[in-house]
Design an enzyme around this catalytic site. Structure first.
Site, mmCIF file in Angstrom:
data_model
loop_
_atom_site.group_PDB
_atom_site.id
_atom_site.type_symbol
_atom_site.label_atom_id
_atom_site.label_comp_id
_atom_site.label_asym_id
_atom_site.label_seq_id
_atom_site.Cartn_x
_atom_site.Cartn_y
_atom_site.Cartn_z
ATOM 1 N N GLN A 175 46.831 39.685 43.774
ATOM 2 C CA GLN A 175 45.572 38.982 43.486
ATOM 3 C C GLN A 175 45.477 37.363 43.375
ATOM 4 O OE1 GLN A 175 45.230 42.451 40.149
ATOM 5 N NE2 GLN A 175 43.602 41.211 40.109
ATOM 6 N N ARG A 192 40.875 44.914 33.881
ATOM 7 C CA ARG A 192 39.621 44.650 34.028
ATOM 8 C C ARG A 192 38.978 44.069 32.483
ATOM 9 N NH1 ARG A 192 35.961 48.263 37.810
ATOM 10 N NH2 ARG A 192 34.467 46.590 38.117
ATOM 11 N N CYS A 193 39.815 43.089 32.126
ATOM 12 C CA CYS A 193 39.122 42.136 31.244
ATOM 13 C C CYS A 193 39.909 40.563 31.068
ATOM 14 C CB CYS A 193 39.813 42.820 29.868
ATOM 15 S SG CYS A 193 40.650 42.092 28.936
ATOM 16 N N GLU A 243 33.917 42.563 34.682
ATOM 17 C CA GLU A 243 34.855 43.051 33.716
ATOM 18 C C GLU A 243 33.967 43.553 32.477
ATOM 19 O OE1 GLU A 243 39.104 41.097 34.216
ATOM 20 O OE2 GLU A 243 37.775 39.781 33.633
HETATM 21 N N1 PCD Z 1 26.370 36.648 38.578
HETATM 22 C C1 PCD Z 1 27.105 37.387 39.699
HETATM 23 C C2 PCD Z 1 28.401 37.621 39.336
HETATM 24 C C3 PCD Z 1 29.202 38.457 40.132
HETATM 25 N N2 PCD Z 1 28.577 38.950 41.367
HETATM 26 C C4 PCD Z 1 29.248 39.568 42.240
HETATM 27 O O1 PCD Z 1 29.975 40.625 41.643
HETATM 28 C C5 PCD Z 1 31.352 40.816 42.374
HETATM 29 C C6 PCD Z 1 32.637 40.242 40.836
HETATM 30 O O2 PCD Z 1 32.450 38.866 40.761
HETATM 31 P P1 PCD Z 1 33.089 38.533 39.246
HETATM 32 O O3 PCD Z 1 32.523 38.797 38.099
HETATM 33 O O4 PCD Z 1 32.976 36.937 39.769
HETATM 34 O O5 PCD Z 1 34.639 39.057 39.431
HETATM 35 P P2 PCD Z 1 35.702 38.708 40.507
HETATM 36 O O6 PCD Z 1 36.546 37.670 40.090
HETATM 37 O O7 PCD Z 1 35.276 38.624 42.063
HETATM 38 O O8 PCD Z 1 36.501 40.047 40.536
HETATM 39 C C7 PCD Z 1 37.510 40.286 39.717
HETATM 40 C C8 PCD Z 1 37.238 41.525 38.873
HETATM 41 O O9 PCD Z 1 36.638 42.624 39.504
HETATM 42 C C9 PCD Z 1 36.821 43.867 39.008
HETATM 43 N N3 PCD Z 1 35.926 44.548 39.856
HETATM 44 C C10 PCD Z 1 36.712 45.461 40.907
HETATM 45 N N4 PCD Z 1 36.090 46.074 42.011
HETATM 46 C C11 PCD Z 1 36.972 46.865 42.930
HETATM 47 N N5 PCD Z 1 36.219 47.415 43.819
HETATM 48 N N6 PCD Z 1 38.163 46.609 42.963
HETATM 49 C C12 PCD Z 1 38.723 45.885 41.991
HETATM 50 O O10 PCD Z 1 40.207 45.886 42.169
HETATM 51 C C13 PCD Z 1 38.119 45.486 40.998
HETATM 52 N N7 PCD Z 1 38.732 44.752 40.207
HETATM 53 C C14 PCD Z 1 37.845 44.292 38.811
HETATM 54 C C15 PCD Z 1 38.952 43.242 37.953
HETATM 55 S S1 PCD Z 1 40.209 43.682 37.019
HETATM 56 MO MO1 PCD Z 1 41.348 41.786 36.436
HETATM 57 O O11 PCD Z 1 42.196 41.583 37.642
HETATM 58 O O12 PCD Z 1 42.281 42.933 35.463
HETATM 59 O O13 PCD Z 1 41.457 40.314 35.388
HETATM 60 S S2 PCD Z 1 39.078 40.891 36.946
HETATM 61 C C16 PCD Z 1 38.340 42.195 38.100
HETATM 62 C C17 PCD Z 1 31.441 39.635 43.256
HETATM 63 O O14 PCD Z 1 31.219 40.245 44.595
HETATM 64 C C18 PCD Z 1 30.366 38.865 43.002
HETATM 65 O O15 PCD Z 1 29.789 37.845 44.085
HETATM 66 C C19 PCD Z 1 27.075 38.859 41.537
HETATM 67 O O16 PCD Z 1 26.771 39.136 42.778
HETATM 68 N N8 PCD Z 1 26.335 37.858 40.745
HETATM 69 CU CU LIG Z 2 42.939 41.763 28.879
#
Ligand code: PCD
Ligand SMILES: [Cu+]
Length: 803
Positions: free
Chosen positions: A237, A384-385, A757
């Site tokens: 990433q 996802r935070c 997130e």
């Molecule tokens: N106002 C606004 C905002 C936003 N958007 C859109 O929506 C999306 C998102 O963005 P953002 O909120 O800025 O975010 P980014 O930086 O691009 O991404 C990151 C995230 O992303 C989510 N989602 C998702 N989906 C998918 N399909 N796969 C994946 O792997 C994933 N991963 C998860 C996670 S865990 Mo961490 O890494 O734990 O911290 S952090 C994270 C992109 O396409 C954009 O352009 C729009 O339209 N408007």
């Molecule tokens: Cu976190």
């Protein structure tokens, strides 16, 4: 016949720019199986690596015998920590300022730790050879509970740190203590509690879970012994960060290292860190002079690459008798496993946990997080935070419910009473965050009306009055604020590199364009949405704008995609790079139309001479001119680069409401309704946003209702396959209802905030809130996740509600 005159609106629609629900450009290849993932990469002469892992959670390595493995035809090498020692690569630095073993050096610290690698002609031979490596261990006592780990006589997990009283984040006062990190004002918070009319406290455990992307982690490393170049295709990433780290570790100049993240099958924070497997594959390629591929299997992914959460939390609120919150205190014991490999901005060992005052105007607050070593796999990623925001939002939302219960107040009413008000923005919290914008009340009103909140409460009261009701009904409500878009370089860096991001745009003579960014999509749809930003800024159709990310040889340096930072940071860089081009284009257009720049108006895709609609030059006309005959004194070409360092984070928010029906006979919980209103400021692609919300809610559902990583007493992870680890499919996933309000960010060039997130962060406490609400008339204030049928059935029995 004259060419048909297109109105400005029609031309704008044709651009498919910002605000359009443009279909995902990437799907054409994904749905035809034409994606190009790491495991699709095959190079001439490529060898395969597999990893020998520890079967025990804690022990000394007495002996390793490679002979039998090396004797298998097709095996090229078996390497252990001793082989990496001369290269000083048997340990590596972690993002959190600790070190982690690349291959176990004298000791194993958790089950499935990497002990040796095998390189062979194919994956099957490598797997056989892994079985043939003989290792003798002397077992040591295992400690899995972080509270037990802090007892005076607890087993020493990290022999390598013996005598170190100072860690990367300050004093260590026990051999298994990593750091204690504080935020806020302790004496002010204590004073609020001393004066409080009402106080509540609650202990809660946020279980260890795993991001579990569909594609596991892996890489193909290829070192060219002649040129001295290293190319690595990797599931990362943050490819540029990997390049910097690889160069620092290997001594190969950064200019000779090329890191490419091809298509990625989901990241979710699991692909932020640098894993031993990557380092080993690179070393193996350097040693053997041939490309080496390593791809984890599912069990390896779940058991050894970064987990998330594992926070044991104590929350306390102080309030007036009529429900105005006056103080917040939080204490966390954080289980980091055997190495501190959390992926957070360097100065924040508990990430952005201090967003824990939530959407509420709390005058005094203090939070303390204590990191602890245990015999578990390392990690602590932002699943996802945006770095521990999930844990923070869970805590404050649970606490506000607990307080409401104690005061006999309605959940919605107590929240409204404590909201940071619209006119208070920009608002500085007791922890020092400056919330950029918000309008919580409008959003709350919208949700309560949409679901007929009063009606739901009346229905619940009727059910409660009926002793034969087959179900318990619960209503969960959460009003969360997130902090995303790391981040201002003055606050946030990774290994010293500031967390800015970048964009380079090049317009071709015929008016199409290519743009590259320092972020990397993992499914979010950047190739679709980034083009929309450029389309609107420059009046070029999205369709002819090619977006490329992930190749460090072509993309400008950026810190990658996680923490919903792409839109807040790279999105701003895109807009500002486009505006540089726009400024130059205006000069060219003025020259072409023989007027002063100030006599031009911009309309959708063209510069027009003020007051004369017939005189104009489109961006495509300008592009041709830029390469054909630019005005005197102006360099040819039409391109720009912008590096954007945001002045602040963005603070998206949402109001989520969930209705559950719990079967009193079985404990099964049906999600009857889930209503999610999100505000991420200016929306670039509403369809993609909706998809992001659906995905995040589904992952939130997984965490709240089923995911967990239990260990037995010896430290074996129980349930490291998808037979046991809950990944909801279409069958289990509830129906989601989405809604939105738009409160732009005042400091972002487009007004956009991150969104991806929010649904995860906001939904998890909403499910708990709903399940607990179903039990609240029985005096229950909290139930820990996951709310699976068995655990819920036990709660029904315990509180005399089972049928
Ligand atoms: N106002 C606004 C905002 C936003 N958007 C859109 O929506 C999306 C998102 O963005 P953002 O909120 O800025 O975010 P980014 O930086 O691009 O991404 C990151 C995230 O992303 C989510 N989602 C998702 N989906 C998918 N399909 N796969 C994946 O792997 C994933 N991963 C998860 C996670 S865990 Mo961490 O890494 O734990 O911290 S952090 C994270 C992109 O396409 C954009 O352009 C729009 O339209 N408007
Ligand atoms: Cu976190």
């Amino acid at each position: 016949m004259n060419a048909p005159v297109q109105t400005a609106e029609a031309r704008e629609l044709a651009l498919a720019g910002m605000g359009a629900s443009r279909l995902r450009k990437e799907d054409a290849r994904f749905i035809q199986g034409k994606g190009n993932y790491v495991d699709d990469i095959k190079m001439p002469g490529m060898l395969h690596m597999d990893i020998v892992r520890s079967p025990i959670a804690h022990g000394r390595i007495v002996k390793i015998n490679k002979e039998a493995a090396l004797a298998i035809p097709g095996v090229h090498a078996v390497l252990t920590a001793d082989d990496l020692k001369p290269l000083k690569l048997h340990w590596m630095p972690t993002l959190a300022g600790d070190v982690a073993a690349v291959l176990a050096d004298e000791k194993v610290h958790f089950q499935m730790q990497e002990v040796a690698i095998v390189i062979a002609d194919d994956r099957y031979i490598a797997a056989d050879a892994v079985e043939a490596v003989e290792i003798e261990y002397e077992e040591l006592p295992v400690v899995l509970d972080p509270y037990a780990a802090l007892q005076p006589g607890a087993p020493v997990i990290r022999d390598d740190l013996a005598g170190k009283t100072e860690g990367a984040h300050g004093k260590r006062d026990h051999h298994n203590h990593i750091f204690t990190w504080d935020a806020g004002d302790k004496s002010a918070a204590d004073a609020a509690f001393d004066k409080a009319e009402v106080t509540v406290s609650q202990h809660m455990y946020y279980p260890r879970v795993h991001p579990c992307p569909l594609e596991t982690c892996g890489c193909v490393a290829s070192f060219d012994p002649i040129k001295g170049d290293l190319t690595t295709f990797i599931t990362s990433q943050a490819p540029h960060v990997v390049r910097t780290v690889v160069s620092m570790l290997s001594g190969i100049p950064e200019s000779k290292v090329r890191i490419v993240s091809p298509d990625i099958g989901g990241g979710f924070g699991n692909k932020v860190g640098i894993y031993p497997g990557y380092v080993c594959a690179i070393v193996a390629s350097i040693v053997l002079g041939r490309p080496v591929k390593w791809v984890e299997d599912r069990i390896e992914n779940i058991s050894s690459t970064a987990f998330a959460r594992d926070y044991h939390m104590d929350g306390e609120l102080a309030a007036t008798a009529d429900g105005k919150i006056t103080g917040l205190r939080v204490n966390v014991v954080a289980d980091h496993g055997a190495f501190d490999a959390c992926a957070d901005p360097t100065k924040f060992p508990a990430g952005m946990f201090h967003i824990v005052s939530g959407s509420y105007d709390i005058p005094a607050a203090h939070a303390s997080v204590k990191g602890v070593y245990t015999n578990k796999a390392p990690g602590g990623v932002a699943y996802r935070c945006s770095f521990r925001v999930t844990e923070a939002v869970y805590l404050i939302e649970r606490m506000v419910d607990v307080l409401a219960q104690k005061l006999g107040m309605d959940k919605a009413e107590i929240r409204a009473k404590n909201f940071v008000k619209k006119e208070q923005f920009p608002y500085t919290s007791a922890f020092g965050f400056e919330y950029d914008s918000g309008d919580y009340q409008t959003a709350l009103d919208k949700v309560l009306e949409a679901v007929d909140y009063k009606g739901l409460r009346a229905e619940q009261a009727a059910k409660r009055a009926d002793p034969n009701s087959p179900t318990l009904m619960g209503i969960g409500l959460v009003t969360f604020t997130e902090v995303v878009g790391a981040g201002p370089s003055k606050m946030c860096d990774i290994l010293g590199v500031g967390m800015f991001d970048s964009c380079e745009i090049r317009i071709h003579p015929t008016g199409s364009a290519i743009a590259r960014m320092g972020t990397i999509t993992q499914g979010q749809g950047h190739q679709t949405t980034y083009a929309q930003i450029i389309a609107t800024e420059l009046g070029i159709p999205s369709e002819v704008i090619q977006v490329e990310e992930g190749d460090t040889s072509t993309a400008p340096y950026g810190l990658g995609t996680y923490g919903s930072r792409s839109t807040p940071v790279a999105g701003a860089a895109i807009a500002l790079a486009a505006r540089k081009i726009h400024a130059k284009a205006r000069k060219i257009a003025a020259h072409m139309l023989e007027v002063n720049e100030n006599d031009l108006d911009w309309e959708v895709d063209r510069f027009k001479v003020k007051g004369d609609d017939s005189k104009f030059k489109t961006m495509a006309d300008v592009a041709w001119q830029a390469y054909h005959q630019p005005p005197d004194g102006l360099e040819p070409g039409l391109e720009a680069v912008h590096y954007y360092d945001p002045p602040n984070f963005t603070f998206p928010f949402g109001i989520y409401l969930c209705v559950v029906d719990i079967d009193r006979a079985t404990g099964e919980t049906k999600i009857r309704r889930f209503y999610a209103l999100d505000d991420c400021g200016t929306r670039i692609n509403p369809m993609i946003i909706e998809g992001q919300i659906h995905g995040g809610l589904t992952e939130g559902f997984a965490v709240a209702m089923g995911q967990q990583m239990p260990f037995d007493a010896q430290g074996n992870l129980l349930g490291n396959t998808l037979m046991d680890y809950f990944l909801p499919t279409f069958v289990e996933t509830p129906h989601w209802e989405t809604d939105h309000t738009v409160t732009p960010s005042p400091h972002h060039p487009l007004g956009a905030k991150g969104v991806a997130e929010s649904p995860h962060v906001g939904s998890i406490p909403t499910f708990t809130s709903a399940v607990v609400d179903a039990f609240s008339h029985l005096g229950v204030t909290h139930l820990d996740m996951p709310h699976n049928a068995f655990r819920t059935w036990k709660a029904l029995r315990e509180h005399g509600a089972a049928l």
